[in-house]
Design a protein around this motif. Structure first.
Motif, PDB file in Angstrom:
ATOM      1  N   PHE A  32      63.987  38.286  15.410  1.00  0.00           N
ATOM      2  CA  PHE A  32      64.148  39.109  16.597  1.00  0.00           C
ATOM      3  C   PHE A  32      62.849  39.844  16.927  1.00  0.00           C
ATOM      4  CE2 PHE A  32      68.433  38.447  15.147  1.00  0.00           C
ATOM      5  CZ  PHE A  32      69.196  38.377  16.306  1.00  0.00           C
ATOM      6  N   GLN A  33      62.005  40.053  15.926  1.00  0.00           N
ATOM      7  CA  GLN A  33      60.751  40.780  16.119  1.00  0.00           C
ATOM      8  C   GLN A  33      59.882  40.052  17.147  1.00  0.00           C
ATOM      9  OE1 GLN A  33      61.947  39.842  13.163  1.00  0.00           O
ATOM     10  NE2 GLN A  33      62.344  41.730  12.069  1.00  0.00           N
ATOM     11  N   GLY A  34      59.352  40.819  18.065  1.00  0.00           N
ATOM     12  CA  GLY A  34      58.443  40.267  19.057  1.00  0.00           C
ATOM     13  C   GLY A  34      59.101  39.642  20.266  1.00  0.00           C
ATOM     14  N   THR A  35      60.428  39.533  20.278  1.00  0.00           N
ATOM     15  CA  THR A  35      61.073  38.976  21.468  1.00  0.00           C
ATOM     16  C   THR A  35      61.058  40.015  22.582  1.00  0.00           C
ATOM     17  OG1 THR A  35      63.262  39.674  20.738  1.00  0.00           O
ATOM     18  CG2 THR A  35      62.588  37.434  20.162  1.00  0.00           C
ATOM     19  N   THR A  36      60.937  39.542  23.794  1.00  0.00           N
ATOM     20  CA  THR A  36      60.853  40.466  24.928  1.00  0.00           C
ATOM     21  C   THR A  36      62.123  40.479  25.764  1.00  0.00           C
ATOM     22  OG1 THR A  36      59.809  38.746  26.279  1.00  0.00           O
ATOM     23  CG2 THR A  36      58.344  40.258  25.077  1.00  0.00           C
ATOM     24  N   THR A  37      63.035  39.572  25.476  1.00  0.00           N
ATOM     25  CA  THR A  37      64.290  39.528  26.229  1.00  0.00           C
ATOM     26  C   THR A  37      65.472  39.534  25.266  1.00  0.00           C
ATOM     27  OG1 THR A  37      64.405  37.117  26.244  1.00  0.00           O
ATOM     28  CG2 THR A  37      63.231  38.159  28.085  1.00  0.00           C
ATOM     29  N   CYS A  38      66.616  39.781  25.823  1.00  0.00           N
ATOM     30  CA  CYS A  38      67.874  39.751  25.064  1.00  0.00           C
ATOM     31  C   CYS A  38      68.781  38.697  25.698  1.00  0.00           C
ATOM     32  CB  CYS A  38      68.534  41.123  25.089  1.00  0.00           C
ATOM     33  SG  CYS A  38      67.544  42.448  24.391  1.00  0.00           S
ATOM     34  N   SER A  39      68.277  37.477  25.803  1.00  0.00           N
ATOM     35  CA  SER A  39      68.959  36.407  26.540  1.00  0.00           C
ATOM     36  C   SER A  39      70.372  36.123  26.051  1.00  0.00           C
ATOM     37  CB  SER A  39      68.139  35.115  26.471  1.00  0.00           C
ATOM     38  OG  SER A  39      66.859  35.311  26.990  1.00  0.00           O
ATOM     39  N   VAL A  40      70.571  36.084  24.740  1.00  0.00           N
ATOM     40  CA  VAL A  40      71.900  35.765  24.214  1.00  0.00           C
ATOM     41  C   VAL A  40      72.876  36.893  24.545  1.00  0.00           C
ATOM     42  CG1 VAL A  40      73.237  35.193  22.156  1.00  0.00           C
ATOM     43  CG2 VAL A  40      70.897  34.329  22.394  1.00  0.00           C
ATOM     44  N   LEU A  41      72.452  38.119  24.337  1.00  0.00           N
ATOM     45  CA  LEU A  41      73.298  39.270  24.676  1.00  0.00           C
ATOM     46  C   LEU A  41      73.594  39.292  26.170  1.00  0.00           C
ATOM     47  CD1 LEU A  41      74.719  41.944  24.121  1.00  0.00           C
ATOM     48  CD2 LEU A  41      72.482  43.066  24.266  1.00  0.00           C
ATOM     49  N   GLU A  42      72.585  39.067  26.997  1.00  0.00           N
ATOM     50  CA  GLU A  42      72.783  39.071  28.452  1.00  0.00           C
ATOM     51  C   GLU A  42      73.776  37.990  28.879  1.00  0.00           C
ATOM     52  OE1 GLU A  42      68.783  38.615  29.831  1.00  0.00           O
ATOM     53  OE2 GLU A  42      68.242  40.690  29.339  1.00  0.00           O
ATOM     54  N   ALA A  43      73.674  36.799  28.269  1.00  0.00           N
ATOM     55  CA  ALA A  43      74.612  35.718  28.600  1.00  0.00           C
ATOM     56  C   ALA A  43      76.023  36.079  28.161  1.00  0.00           C
ATOM     57  CB  ALA A  43      74.149  34.416  27.956  1.00  0.00           C
ATOM     58  N   ALA A  44      76.145  36.689  26.999  1.00  0.00           N
ATOM     59  CA  ALA A  44      77.470  37.085  26.513  1.00  0.00           C
ATOM     60  C   ALA A  44      78.099  38.122  27.439  1.00  0.00           C
ATOM     61  CB  ALA A  44      77.376  37.626  25.089  1.00  0.00           C
ATOM     62  N   ILE A  45      77.310  39.086  27.887  1.00  0.00           N
ATOM     63  CA  ILE A  45      77.814  40.087  28.833  1.00  0.00           C
ATOM     64  C   ILE A  45      78.235  39.411  30.133  1.00  0.00           C
ATOM     65  CG2 ILE A  45      77.140  42.042  30.287  1.00  0.00           C
ATOM     66  CD1 ILE A  45      75.372  42.966  27.871  1.00  0.00           C
ATOM     67  N   GLU A  46      77.384  38.524  30.630  1.00  0.00           N
ATOM     68  CA  GLU A  46      77.680  37.800  31.879  1.00  0.00           C
ATOM     69  C   GLU A  46      78.995  37.023  31.781  1.00  0.00           C
ATOM     70  OE1 GLU A  46      75.970  33.740  33.792  1.00  0.00           O
ATOM     71  OE2 GLU A  46      74.476  35.286  33.401  1.00  0.00           O
ATOM     72  N   LYS A  47      79.238  36.402  30.632  1.00  0.00           N
ATOM     73  CA  LYS A  47      80.439  35.575  30.451  1.00  0.00           C
ATOM     74  C   LYS A  47      81.634  36.379  29.936  1.00  0.00           C
ATOM     75  CE  LYS A  47      79.002  31.450  31.524  1.00  0.00           C
ATOM     76  NZ  LYS A  47      79.696  30.625  32.515  1.00  0.00           N
ATOM     77  N   GLY A  48      81.422  37.656  29.585  1.00  0.00           N
ATOM     78  CA  GLY A  48      82.504  38.479  29.074  1.00  0.00           C
ATOM     79  C   GLY A  48      82.951  38.085  27.675  1.00  0.00           C
ATOM     80  N   VAL A  49      81.990  37.607  26.868  1.00  0.00           N
ATOM     81  CA  VAL A  49      82.284  37.150  25.508  1.00  0.00           C
ATOM     82  C   VAL A  49      81.809  38.207  24.514  1.00  0.00           C
ATOM     83  CG1 VAL A  49      81.863  35.337  23.804  1.00  0.00           C
ATOM     84  CG2 VAL A  49      82.018  34.746  26.226  1.00  0.00           C
ATOM     85  N   PRO A  50      82.666  38.651  23.594  1.00  0.00           N
ATOM     86  CA  PRO A  50      82.228  39.602  22.566  1.00  0.00           C
ATOM     87  C   PRO A  50      81.019  39.046  21.805  1.00  0.00           C
ATOM     88  CG  PRO A  50      84.609  39.404  22.538  1.00  0.00           C
ATOM     89  CD  PRO A  50      84.097  38.331  23.461  1.00  0.00           C
ATOM     90  N   TYR A  51      80.129  39.964  21.386  1.00  0.00           N
ATOM     91  CA  TYR A  51      78.833  39.591  20.822  1.00  0.00           C
ATOM     92  C   TYR A  51      78.552  40.373  19.552  1.00  0.00           C
ATOM     93  CZ  TYR A  51      73.655  39.689  20.614  1.00  0.00           C
ATOM     94  OH  TYR A  51      72.356  39.618  20.225  1.00  0.00           O
ATOM     95  N   ILE A  52      78.042  39.664  18.538  1.00  0.00           N
ATOM     96  CA  ILE A  52      77.580  40.267  17.290  1.00  0.00           C
ATOM     97  C   ILE A  52      76.214  39.656  16.992  1.00  0.00           C
ATOM     98  CG2 ILE A  52      77.980  40.436  14.798  1.00  0.00           C
ATOM     99  CD1 ILE A  52      80.965  39.971  15.377  1.00  0.00           C
ATOM    100  N   ASP A  53      75.288  40.454  16.465  1.00  0.00           N
ATOM    101  CA  ASP A  53      74.034  39.859  16.008  1.00  0.00           C
ATOM    102  C   ASP A  53      73.640  40.432  14.654  1.00  0.00           C
ATOM    103  OD1 ASP A  53      72.339  42.211  16.265  1.00  0.00           O
ATOM    104  OD2 ASP A  53      72.187  41.812  18.406  1.00  0.00           O
TER     105      ASP A  53
END
Length: 95
Positions: A61-82
């Protein structure tokens, strides 16, 4: 389907790591593969369409500039854990 009547989907860029994971862990024998790119929100959204839960383990996760997986989960209404252990990523995710 597993003993718990679950469908486990392992997503990633290529089927090679999926095959290695299945070969190294017999409990993944029923898992299916879905190709996606964790840096591309649209790709992730397609991969998680219809999912009941997303568990994001694709580090680092270090150095990533986006939260693409979290954003997609929010968009689809899917619970998310990381499994994020990076403070700056966690702060972006909470913003």
């Amino acid at each position: 389907k597993s003993k718990l009547d679950l469908e486990l989907v392992l997503a990633g860029r290529s089927a090679d790591s999926y095959q290695q994971a299945k070969e190294g862990n017999s409990s993944l024998s029923a898992a299916v593969f879905q190709q996606c790119d964790v840096t591309d929100r649209v790709s992730v959204a397609k991969a998680i369409d219809g999912a009941d839960l997303v568990i994001h383990c694709a580090g680092p996760f270090q150095g990533t500039t986006t939260c693409s997986v979290l954003e997609a989960a929010i968009e689809k209404g899917v619970p998310y854990i990381d499994v994020c252990d990076d403070t700056s990523y966690a702060k972006r995710a909470k913003a």
